[in-house]
Enzyme design. Sequence first.
Site, PDB file in Angstrom:
ATOM      1  N   HIS A   1     -62.023   3.351 -12.000  1.00 14.57           N
ATOM      2  CA  HIS A   1     -61.345   4.603 -11.621  1.00 14.57           C
ATOM      3  C   HIS A   1     -60.817   5.270 -12.893  1.00 14.57           C
ATOM      4  O   HIS A   1     -60.815   4.674 -13.970  1.00 14.57           O
ATOM      5  CB  HIS A   1     -60.163   4.295 -10.691  1.00 14.57           C
ATOM      6  CG  HIS A   1     -60.585   4.000  -9.288  1.00 14.57           C
ATOM      7  ND1 HIS A   1     -60.271   4.811  -8.237  1.00 14.57           N
ATOM      8  CD2 HIS A   1     -61.321   2.981  -8.775  1.00 14.57           C
ATOM      9  CE1 HIS A   1     -60.771   4.298  -7.127  1.00 14.57           C
ATOM     10  NE2 HIS A   1     -61.420   3.192  -7.422  1.00 14.57           N
TER      11      HIS A   1
ATOM     12  N   ASN B   1     -65.746   6.583 -11.434  1.00 10.52           N
ATOM     13  CA  ASN B   1     -65.122   7.658 -10.656  1.00 10.52           C
ATOM     14  C   ASN B   1     -64.756   8.854 -11.536  1.00 10.52           C
ATOM     15  O   ASN B   1     -64.057   8.686 -12.545  1.00 10.52           O
ATOM     16  CB  ASN B   1     -63.837   7.143 -10.014  1.00 10.52           C
ATOM     17  CG  ASN B   1     -64.096   6.242  -8.826  1.00 10.52           C
ATOM     18  OD1 ASN B   1     -65.223   5.832  -8.577  1.00 10.52           O
ATOM     19  ND2 ASN B   1     -63.049   5.937  -8.087  1.00 10.52           N
ATOM     20  N   ILE B   2     -65.169  10.024 -11.087  1.00 10.61           N
ATOM     21  CA  ILE B   2     -64.909  11.242 -11.870  1.00 10.61           C
ATOM     22  C   ILE B   2     -64.400  12.341 -10.944  1.00 10.61           C
ATOM     23  O   ILE B   2     -65.088  12.764 -10.018  1.00 10.61           O
ATOM     24  CB  ILE B   2     -66.205  11.697 -12.580  1.00 10.61           C
ATOM     25  CG1 ILE B   2     -66.663  10.610 -13.568  1.00 10.61           C
ATOM     26  CG2 ILE B   2     -65.988  13.041 -13.289  1.00 10.61           C
ATOM     27  CD1 ILE B   2     -68.042  10.810 -14.130  1.00 10.61           C
TER      28      ILE B   2
ATOM     29  N   ASP C   1     -62.106   7.612  -0.844  1.00 11.22           N
ATOM     30  CA  ASP C   1     -61.455   7.240  -2.100  1.00 11.22           C
ATOM     31  C   ASP C   1     -59.972   6.933  -1.825  1.00 11.22           C
ATOM     32  O   ASP C   1     -59.274   7.736  -1.203  1.00 11.22           O
ATOM     33  CB  ASP C   1     -61.592   8.440  -3.059  1.00 11.22           C
ATOM     34  CG  ASP C   1     -61.204   8.099  -4.480  1.00 11.22           C
ATOM     35  OD1 ASP C   1     -61.310   6.929  -4.868  1.00 11.22           O
ATOM     36  OD2 ASP C   1     -60.824   9.038  -5.222  1.00 11.22           O
TER      37      ASP C   1
ATOM     38  N   ALA D   1     -61.878   7.666 -14.782  1.00  7.75           N
ATOM     39  CA  ALA D   1     -62.889   7.600 -15.840  1.00  7.75           C
ATOM     40  C   ALA D   1     -63.368   8.970 -16.327  1.00  7.75           C
ATOM     41  O   ALA D   1     -64.444   9.069 -16.923  1.00  7.75           O
ATOM     42  CB  ALA D   1     -64.073   6.767 -15.364  1.00  7.75           C
TER      43      ALA D   1
ATOM     44  N   GLY E   1     -56.083  11.418 -13.730  1.00  7.63           N
ATOM     45  CA  GLY E   1     -55.565  12.683 -14.233  1.00  7.63           C
ATOM     46  C   GLY E   1     -56.084  13.043 -15.614  1.00  7.63           C
ATOM     47  O   GLY E   1     -57.011  12.417 -16.136  1.00  7.63           O
TER      48      GLY E   1
ATOM     49  N   SER F   1     -60.953  11.931  -1.017  1.00  3.60           N
ATOM     50  CA  SER F   1     -59.610  11.328  -0.965  1.00  3.60           C
ATOM     51  C   SER F   1     -58.949  11.731   0.353  1.00  3.60           C
ATOM     52  O   SER F   1     -59.423  12.651   1.040  1.00  3.60           O
ATOM     53  CB  SER F   1     -58.766  11.821  -2.141  1.00  3.60           C
ATOM     54  OG  SER F   1     -58.468  13.198  -1.966  1.00  3.60           O
TER      55      SER F   1
ATOM     56  N   ASP G   1     -57.112   0.657  -0.784  1.00  5.61           N
ATOM     57  CA  ASP G   1     -56.370   0.468  -2.033  1.00  5.61           C
ATOM     58  C   ASP G   1     -55.030  -0.200  -1.743  1.00  5.61           C
ATOM     59  O   ASP G   1     -54.036   0.458  -1.451  1.00  5.61           O
ATOM     60  CB  ASP G   1     -56.171   1.833  -2.711  1.00  5.61           C
ATOM     61  CG  ASP G   1     -55.445   1.695  -4.034  1.00  5.61           C
ATOM     62  OD1 ASP G   1     -55.028   0.564  -4.379  1.00  5.61           O
ATOM     63  OD2 ASP G   1     -55.292   2.721  -4.732  1.00  5.61           O
TER      64      ASP G   1
HETATM   65  P1  13P Z   1     -60.105  10.905 -12.996  1.00  2.57           P
HETATM   66  O1  13P Z   1     -58.770  11.485 -12.727  1.00  2.57           O
HETATM   67  O2  13P Z   1     -60.176  10.274 -14.357  1.00  2.57           O
HETATM   68  O3  13P Z   1     -61.227  11.860 -12.785  1.00  2.57           O
HETATM   69  O4  13P Z   1     -60.327   9.682 -11.949  1.00  2.57           O
HETATM   70  C1  13P Z   1     -60.773   9.946 -10.656  1.00  2.57           C
HETATM   71  C2  13P Z   1     -60.677   8.758  -9.771  1.00  2.57           C
HETATM   72  O5  13P Z   1     -60.475   7.642 -10.199  1.00  2.57           O
HETATM   73  C3  13P Z   1     -60.864   8.974  -8.335  1.00  2.57           C
HETATM   74  O6  13P Z   1     -60.621   7.830  -7.591  1.00  2.57           O
HETATM   75  O1  G3H Z   2     -57.920   9.208  -7.729  1.00  9.24           O
HETATM   76  C1  G3H Z   2     -57.620  10.281  -7.260  1.00  9.24           C
HETATM   77  C2  G3H Z   2     -58.589  11.380  -7.125  1.00  9.24           C
HETATM   78  O2  G3H Z   2     -58.637  12.139  -8.312  1.00  9.24           O
HETATM   79  C3  G3H Z   2     -58.273  12.210  -5.928  1.00  9.24           C
HETATM   80  O3  G3H Z   2     -57.169  12.997  -6.158  1.00  9.24           O
HETATM   81  O4  G3H Z   2     -55.702  12.529  -4.192  1.00  9.24           O
HETATM   82  O5  G3H Z   2     -55.425  14.617  -5.570  1.00  9.24           O
HETATM   83  O6  G3H Z   2     -57.403  14.353  -4.052  1.00  9.24           O
HETATM   84  P1  G3H Z   2     -56.362  13.674  -4.899  1.00  9.24           P
HETATM   85 ZN    ZN Z   3     -59.115   6.530  -8.351  1.00  6.56          ZN
END
Ligand code: 13P
Ligand code: G3H
Ligand code: ZN
Length: 311
Positions: free
Chosen positions: A213, A256-257, A82, A215, A181, A50, A104
């Site tokens: 996402h 996505n995890i 991401d 997930a 989250g 990210s 995005d």
């Molecule tokens: P989670 O918060 O469910 O792990 O999702 C992560 C995500 O979508 C990252 O882009």
């Molecule tokens: O979708 C978001 C991801 O969990 C990344 O989170 O922006 O806090 O690094 P972050």
């Molecule tokens: Zn995401």
Amino acid sequence: MPLVTSTEMFKKAYEGGYAIGAFNVNNMEIIQGITEAAKEENAPLILQVSSGARKYANHTYLMKLVEAAEHETGLPICLHLDHGDTFELCKSCIDGGFTSVMIDGSHLPFEENVKLTKQVVDYAHSKGVVVEGELGRLAGVEDDVNVSEEDATYTRPDEVEEFVARTGVDSLAIAIGTSHGAYKFKPGQKPQLRFDILEEIGKRLPNFPIVLHGASSVMPEYVEMINSNGGAMPDAIGIPEEMLRQAASMAVCKINIDSDLRLALTGTIRKYFNDHPEHFDPRQYLGPARTNIKELVRHKIRNVLGCSGKA
Ligand code: 13P
Ligand code: G3H
Ligand code: ZN
């Protein structure tokens, strides 16, 4: 093997009815835990960064860690941005060696989302990099954004063909009820996803990879580990694994995890300090955290994503 794009991975995943895990990375232990599991399972892998992770760990450090993992495992690894939010951020990651980026624009009006996404696609494709776009809005918390439940919207199937045709994106993230989250549903609320929307999108975009996402399953054993070692996350609740398996058998090729990794790491460290209040060597608590991340990712690959042995 050099870093790869997700093109081949998604083609095989679509045909095989499974999904590739896209795991968020922030530091060495997380990268090692994920990639060791993928190596032992011989699974294709997407590591994603990210903008917050890139700020935290620094682009060069992350690149070198991922290159080291790729060297150690010999696996096909795709390195993905991401939730890129600007053309400049996407360009910087493309120029810096990422093989995939997400732009995005899901918070923008449709026409602006198309315009921004197409700008990124044109640049990315000229450099051999693939692009994920997004339509629809997930609820939940990302680093700089907090989308309330009222502002979240499901993807409209009648928009997807035009969006993909006009932008040229290689994959599409959709909103069907997942959220970012650890608090995805209210206590007592029955988890539900709009599989009817996913099915309709799958019909409208044949052979096209869809991304899910938000997930994480918010694995109860790690929530329990946090709560029984001084933490306070009693209402944390995620996407049931059975629903993720169902999505993977449909058009979803990338799952996505992130939150599950955070919970495993934090739960393990909390427990370690509770059990060993006298210890202070970081290797003593980061080592078990890395091991538990590895076992978590192995579980996802084998029992949820279905991509074991598919590298
Ligand atoms: P989670 O918060 O469910 O792990 O999702 C992560 C995500 O979508 C990252 O882009
Ligand atoms: O979708 C978001 C991801 O969990 C990344 O989170 O922006 O806090 O690094 P972050
Ligand atoms: Zn995401």
